[in-house]
Design a protein around this motif. Sequence first.
Motif: not given
Length: 242
Positions: A4-7, A13-14, A16-17, A43, A46, A48, A52
């Motif tokens: 998962e990403v941390n918004r 974001l890219h 983090q991905a 996607s 994640l 996103i 991204t």
Amino acid sequence: MKIEVNRDSSKPLHVQAEEILRILIEQDEYKNGKLLPKEIELSEQLNISRNTLRQAINKLVFEGLLIRKKGFGTKVAHKGFVGGLKNWLSFSQEMKMLGLKIKNFELFVGYQKAFKEVADFFEIEVDVRCLKLERVRGSEEYPFVYFISYFNPKIPLTNEENFNVPLYEILEQNYNVIVKTSKEEIYARLAGDFIADKLDIVANDPILVRKRFVYDINNVPVEYNIGYYRADSFTYTLEAQR
């Protein structure tokens, strides 16, 4: 693996991905050839956009860590090696730095009349015979490069040398020839039947061709070398500064 990403993070974001993908591809299942999940699945996991995610994947493809084939999917590239112009190294030195154990799949030594490009490089007549060394080399699992080397006939190589020893060590220890400069040409092409057979690939697979013109400390030409590399096992880097 939970991904998962941390918004709430200030990190894009890219990026983090990309970091998540770097961790993902270190898992044994993906190292052993399993395809990565489809872009739409990743996607969604994640949370996103596919654009991204694709930006992150493209970065790893560019670095030679991932291979993406249309209609097939994305997978981890075989552990390859990186070459470049800065502080150039011999093939054996490159492999040693990467911790790779190299195997000779084929090794042939003989004498052959120089063709024009070789003759021009060594400044000899085209009918002069040069020592020619051919080697198919790779990891324990598969071959990834086919080398052809011609040597300056002024170097008294005998054809009796142990060419399982690093080449430039032989030249320095036996003949006091110390290599210093490598001028290189790199281009891409399809393998063709002959090279494909050498490298265990198919004729339509891409390869990189790397020509090396090697000189000693006195700027005397020593070796004319052509290497045919599997494109999925070789990344070439250039560094430029203003």
